[in-house]
Design an enzyme around this catalytic site. Sequence first.
Site, PDB file in Angstrom:
ATOM      1  N   ASP A 226      -6.325 -25.253 -15.046  1.00 33.65           N
ATOM      2  CA  ASP A 226      -5.254 -24.802 -15.934  1.00 33.65           C
ATOM      3  C   ASP A 226      -5.788 -23.841 -16.998  1.00 33.65           C
ATOM      4  O   ASP A 226      -6.876 -24.034 -17.544  1.00 33.65           O
ATOM      5  CB  ASP A 226      -4.659 -26.037 -16.627  1.00 33.65           C
ATOM      6  CG  ASP A 226      -3.480 -25.707 -17.525  1.00 33.65           C
ATOM      7  OD1 ASP A 226      -2.411 -25.399 -16.988  1.00 33.65           O
ATOM      8  OD2 ASP A 226      -3.644 -25.754 -18.769  1.00 33.65           O
ATOM      9  N   GLU A 298      -5.838 -20.811 -12.588  1.00 31.72           N
ATOM     10  CA  GLU A 298      -4.615 -20.239 -13.149  1.00 31.72           C
ATOM     11  C   GLU A 298      -5.021 -19.246 -14.222  1.00 31.72           C
ATOM     12  O   GLU A 298      -5.501 -19.623 -15.286  1.00 31.72           O
ATOM     13  CB  GLU A 298      -3.727 -21.317 -13.774  1.00 31.72           C
ATOM     14  CG  GLU A 298      -2.403 -20.736 -14.229  1.00 31.72           C
ATOM     15  CD  GLU A 298      -1.849 -21.314 -15.528  1.00 31.72           C
ATOM     16  OE1 GLU A 298      -0.632 -21.233 -15.728  1.00 31.72           O
ATOM     17  OE2 GLU A 298      -2.623 -21.820 -16.356  1.00 31.72           O
TER      18      GLU A 298
END
Length: 567
Positions: A226, A298
């Site tokens: 993330d 990401e």
Amino acid sequence: MPKWAHLGLAVLLSISTTLVGAAEIDWWENASLYQIYPRSFQDSDGDGIGDLKGITSRLSYLKEIGITATWLSPIFTSPMSDFGYDISNFYDIDPIFGTLDDFDALIVEAKSLGVKIILDFVPNHSSDENEWFEKSVNREDGYDDFYMWDDGKLNEETGEREPPSNWVSVFSGPMWTWNEKRQQFFLHQFQVKQPDLNFTNPMVREHMLDVLKFWLDRGVDGFRIDAVPHIYEHRNADGSYPDEPVSGWGSDPNAYDYHDHIYTKDQPATVDLMYEWREFLDNYRAQNGGESRVLLAEAYSSVETLSAYFGNSTHQGTQLPMNFQLMYLSGYSTAEDVVGSIDYWMNTMWKEHQTANWVVGNHDTNRVADRMGAHKVDLLNVIVNALPGASVTYYGEEIGMSNVDVECTGDSCEDRDGERTPMQWTAGKNADFSDGESTWLPLSPEYQRYNVQTERGVSRSSLNIFKGLQALKSSAAFMAFKDDGGFSYEAVTKQVLQIIRTNKISEEYRILVNMGNDIEILDGLASKTYEYVLATAYSTHYPGQKADLSARIILMPYEAVVLRWLA
Ligand code: NOJ
Ligand code: MG
């Protein structure tokens, strides 16, 4: 020239070309990845929120539709201020989702089905309710520098402390918040309840490796990392933090886009961190065996930065820096626009590393039906699966789910709810997502038409098109995709995209996608006669029919077809 070219044509023709292609690539390179938002996939206990037992019970569906690996948005202990992206215990499952035993059972079932499991790894920040943060607030031994603390600047006139820099958080408002107890500011690139961990502290990096090991030991196949660009922040040699310059976008200084994030995004140390984590995973595999463990990153960053995260000739980084380019297409995008989006990736990533991945959507973005129009859902599915590399499907895109207008009440307003509604399994109560009285977000009013069960029975449903594409993706011509000239793409007219996949010997596919709302007439597209193997709902053709491309082929508005030529 592919590595196997020296085998010679005769040998090649006598052995399975699938094997030839497969030997060339690692599993993730051509994978069909699928993102599950655990709150919304399947509820097993009637509380209206999806859970692990629910996911386990639906894994056979992933097998049915041809998925290689699924990544689960966070399932760890969390106060759910950002629905799990605020982790209070990195080593446990949130009770909403179940227990560690449930997780182990999920892994057992996934392994028996041959579906790989990828977890969401959220290293940039924790919840402010994590005991690490509490210890850091109290300056406990070893935790003093676990987060990003600073005294800020003293305003001589007012005598008050002000934030150390003008930095603005991704969700708007200052990136620095005053902590009364510790009498210092702490940094948070996202919510106030998501304090950033301090990655310049070796202890933090060690803790994070320990987290990776914990889940690898439980059998996971990799991680989606993330918020990669946000992990490091720049600090001057004298310990101060430099202000960021204005970008020229907008007029609200509290909005994220107002500044150019040259000191808070994609800092050089992040690249080294990707190498470190990749090495950790590779070593783990060397010691424990099994197939490659993967890292998806990401990062809403330039393709040059993504290329650095992927690695270079001496260092390997994250295998799949996610490619979000196709998420920027709209209902007005032409085939030429699509080619431009594909080029952006291919001209750098393919050229440099021969790697590609194509993300259809995620839990932070409107669904394809809303971004591009319901009639273009299948077109995008065709494109991402026809291109070489990995495809990344957000749950429900394979049945054409659309955003739901979710009524916003009070503080719990979340503008991303619309794309996070329950999976639509059947036309029954709550779409068979939950047998509870209500669901945490409303079901789509369209679920009786768009659901798995109904679409299984409709030959040209989005679901069946999707399944057909997965079958093609693992066929010989689609597997042999390295730098051997086995594929090409172009806009043959402003609105018609053509992708060619071939093993250059015995099999060639032409994928034609009409992005526009006009009938397209193509004369003399190729010299051979092809056969339809797949045709979307707007097509007037059916599989098995012949198409003589030396003559004329007609495409209806929003029609996509896959044509095959066999030697
Ligand atoms: C990206 C995640 O996809 C998003 O949902 C989350 O809010 C932020 N990172 C912060 O973790
Ligand atoms: Mg950070």
